[in-house]
Design an enzyme around this catalytic site. Structure first.
Site, PDB file in Angstrom:
ATOM      1  N   TYR A 137      28.836  53.936  42.929  1.00 50.51           N
ATOM      2  CA  TYR A 137      27.997  52.815  42.466  1.00 50.51           C
ATOM      3  C   TYR A 137      26.590  53.160  42.933  1.00 50.51           C
ATOM      4  O   TYR A 137      26.015  52.476  43.746  1.00 50.51           O
ATOM      5  CB  TYR A 137      28.548  51.547  43.134  1.00 50.51           C
ATOM      6  CG  TYR A 137      27.971  50.213  42.699  1.00 50.51           C
ATOM      7  CD1 TYR A 137      28.024  49.788  41.379  1.00 50.51           C
ATOM      8  CD2 TYR A 137      27.405  49.359  43.647  1.00 50.51           C
ATOM      9  CE1 TYR A 137      27.530  48.551  41.013  1.00 50.51           C
ATOM     10  CE2 TYR A 137      26.913  48.116  43.292  1.00 50.51           C
ATOM     11  CZ  TYR A 137      26.982  47.718  41.971  1.00 50.51           C
ATOM     12  OH  TYR A 137      26.495  46.473  41.614  1.00 50.51           O
ATOM     13  N   HIS A 142      20.876  49.983  38.604  1.00 47.63           N
ATOM     14  CA  HIS A 142      22.072  49.260  38.144  1.00 47.63           C
ATOM     15  C   HIS A 142      22.512  48.231  39.183  1.00 47.63           C
ATOM     16  O   HIS A 142      22.764  47.064  38.850  1.00 47.63           O
ATOM     17  CB  HIS A 142      23.205  50.251  37.858  1.00 47.63           C
ATOM     18  CG  HIS A 142      24.516  49.597  37.550  1.00 47.63           C
ATOM     19  ND1 HIS A 142      24.726  48.849  36.406  1.00 47.63           N
ATOM     20  CD2 HIS A 142      25.682  49.558  38.247  1.00 47.63           C
ATOM     21  CE1 HIS A 142      25.976  48.386  36.416  1.00 47.63           C
ATOM     22  NE2 HIS A 142      26.573  48.793  37.513  1.00 47.63           N
ATOM     23  N   ASP A 242      32.945  54.726  31.624  1.00 46.31           N
ATOM     24  CA  ASP A 242      33.868  53.965  32.470  1.00 46.31           C
ATOM     25  C   ASP A 242      33.985  52.541  31.922  1.00 46.31           C
ATOM     26  O   ASP A 242      33.293  51.628  32.364  1.00 46.31           O
ATOM     27  CB  ASP A 242      33.341  53.960  33.911  1.00 46.31           C
ATOM     28  CG  ASP A 242      34.373  53.459  34.893  1.00 46.31           C
ATOM     29  OD1 ASP A 242      35.580  53.572  34.600  1.00 46.31           O
ATOM     30  OD2 ASP A 242      33.977  52.960  35.962  1.00 46.31           O
ATOM     31  N   GLN A 249      36.861  41.248  35.116  1.00 43.35           N
ATOM     32  CA  GLN A 249      36.271  41.684  36.389  1.00 43.35           C
ATOM     33  C   GLN A 249      35.753  40.496  37.207  1.00 43.35           C
ATOM     34  O   GLN A 249      35.982  40.397  38.407  1.00 43.35           O
ATOM     35  CB  GLN A 249      35.111  42.645  36.079  1.00 43.35           C
ATOM     36  CG  GLN A 249      34.438  43.244  37.317  1.00 43.35           C
ATOM     37  CD  GLN A 249      33.330  44.245  36.931  1.00 43.35           C
ATOM     38  OE1 GLN A 249      33.067  44.482  35.742  1.00 43.35           O
ATOM     39  NE2 GLN A 249      32.693  44.824  37.915  1.00 43.35           N
TER      40      GLN A 249
HETATM   41 CA    CA Z   1      32.023  52.468  36.973  1.00 40.66          CA
END
Ligand code: CA
Length: 424
Positions: A137, A142, A242, A249
């Site tokens: 991550y 992001h 991905d 989520q």
């Molecule tokens: Ca990912």
């Protein structure tokens, strides 16, 4: 050992179309079959696939640390057992065989006809048996965008983010090859805060623009790989989508992180571009402040300048480019990721895959997910067929492409393309 295959002056006697991702300086590795050929290891130049099994049988790969079984295989795992030294020698040999300075193979048309196969007439296969899959991550932009949307714009990054290359263990069994279609996943969704969860098809289906690296065998359990050593344990890279179900989520991720929102599919491109081939495209990474802990410090350039694009092809067959980003924006580099992954003694094996995390750049057109591009669905993206997208719809195809370019040499990854079918 020098990387002779990277010589920018090399030209091939095989025709390489202008703008091809696969000049003689690339020579990626993959696995393919065809109507007449069993699964085997291949490389690529221009529009032709190089049959490495046949090349071996014809005697062109002698005095290298490989056996027939390494090429007569439905995965690259055996070949990767020879480590960076082995694959570098192999790539150097291929470079020599297909260089215009070298006549031996070129002069034998009977051999050429067996060894070179039009890419359009082969079926690419999963290049590796992926043992373990880890996803990081590591894009500051992001993580900041997500933190801004879901938590607090003033404290968008969680306290650990600038200290740790945050990651989680994903699932290898659902990693698929470009071209394989997926069905929209189903799961538990909580439509609003005051409603009970329901079971339904995902409504907020998203991609994540990532790249992934594939490792050689690492060290034994209990030992660590330093940032200085890390690149010796990285075979190469692929484009990586991905897939993410944002509504699933949101409901499931507390307290242990992503689970079914992430493990229904992740797509990779077919050709593994070696880290060696990307060597000329190394660049400085972003300044890391606060100063990182000593095991995460590194010397030299560890970031790579790789242009990335995402496009959506809608059911009308029209394609719209929606994102242009670059791998160089990553805050944490691959050497730091691998050093962190192994600092506790965790071992990695040949064929492990490590995702970068969504690669978002600094500008809104460089965000690497629909979540960010449409800002949680508040800014729909116009498609060239007149429709709009907040998230991915049924029968959309998401296509990611990537390449490095410098001094007239373009090293590309081809594409990773996946069509989404309605939920089953
Ligand atoms: Ca990912």
């Amino acid at each position: 050992m020098s990387i002779e295959a990277n010589n920018p002056l090399l030209k091939s006697w095989v025709e390489v179309p202008v703008g091809s991702d696969f000049p003689i300086q690339n020579l990626p590795f993959g696995v393919f079959n065809s109507r007449n050929l069993t699964p085997r290891v291949g490389s690529r130049i221009g529009d032709m696939v190089i049959d490495l099994k046949t090349l071996y049988v014809l005697g062109y790969l002698e005095n290298l640390p490989f056996t027939l079984d390494d090429f007569d295989s439905d995965s690259l795992n055996d070949l990767m057992k020879q480590g960076k030294d082995g694959t570098r020698k192999l790539r150097n040999r291929l470079s020599k065989l297909f260089s215009s300075n070298f006549e031996d193979l070129k002069a034998n048309q009977h051999h050429v006809d067996q060894v070179l196969i039009p890419a359009s007439s082969v079926e690419m296969m999963m290049p590796v048996r992926i043992g373990d899959y880890t996803d990081f991550y590591s894009s500051r932009e992001h993580a900041t965008n997500v933190g801004t949307m879901f938590r607090d714009p003033n404290n968008a990054l969680l306290p650990n983010w600038l200290w740790i290359p945050v990651g989680y263990h994903g699932r290898a069994s659902s990693i698929i090859l470009s071209g394989q279609e997926i069905h929209r996943p189903k799961g538990q969704i909580k439509p609003s805060d005051d409603e009970d969860p329901i079971f339904a098809p995902c409504r907020l289906l998203d991609f994540e623009l990532e790249m992934a690296f594939i490792t050689y065998d690492g060290k034994n359990l209990g030992e660590s790989i330093s940032t200085d050593e890390a690149e010796d344990y990285i075979f190469g890279m692929v484009l990586f989508n991905d897939w993410s179900a944002r509504d699933i989520q949101k409901w499931e991720y507390v307290p242990l992180g992503p689970f079914l929102a992430k493990n229904f599919a992740s797509s990779i491109s077919a050709w593994i571009v070696t880290l060696d081939a990307l060597e000329p495209y190394k660049v400085e990474g972003p300044t890391q402040e606060p100063e990182v802990l000593s095991y995460l410090k590194y010397s030299g350039q560890k970031s790579y300048d790789i242009n990335l694009e995402v496009a959506i092809r809608t059911e009308s067959d029209q394609e719209t480019s929606i994102c242009n980003s670059n791998f160089k924006y990553m805050y944490w580099n691959m050497a730091q990721q691998l050093a962190h992954h192994t600092v506790n003694g965790c071992n990695v094996r040949a064929g492990d895959l490590m995702g970068s995390g969504t690669i978002s750049g600094p500008t809104p057109d460089s965000y690497g997910s629909m979540l960010e591009l449409s800002w949680k669905g508040t800014k729909p993206l116009p498609m060239s067929d007149g429709s709009e997208r907040k998230f991915i719809q049924d029968n959309d195809t998401v296509i990611m492409r990537g390449y490095s370019q410098k001094n007239g040499i373009r090293i590309g990854f081809g594409e990773v393309s996946t069509k989404v079918l309605p939920a089953k």
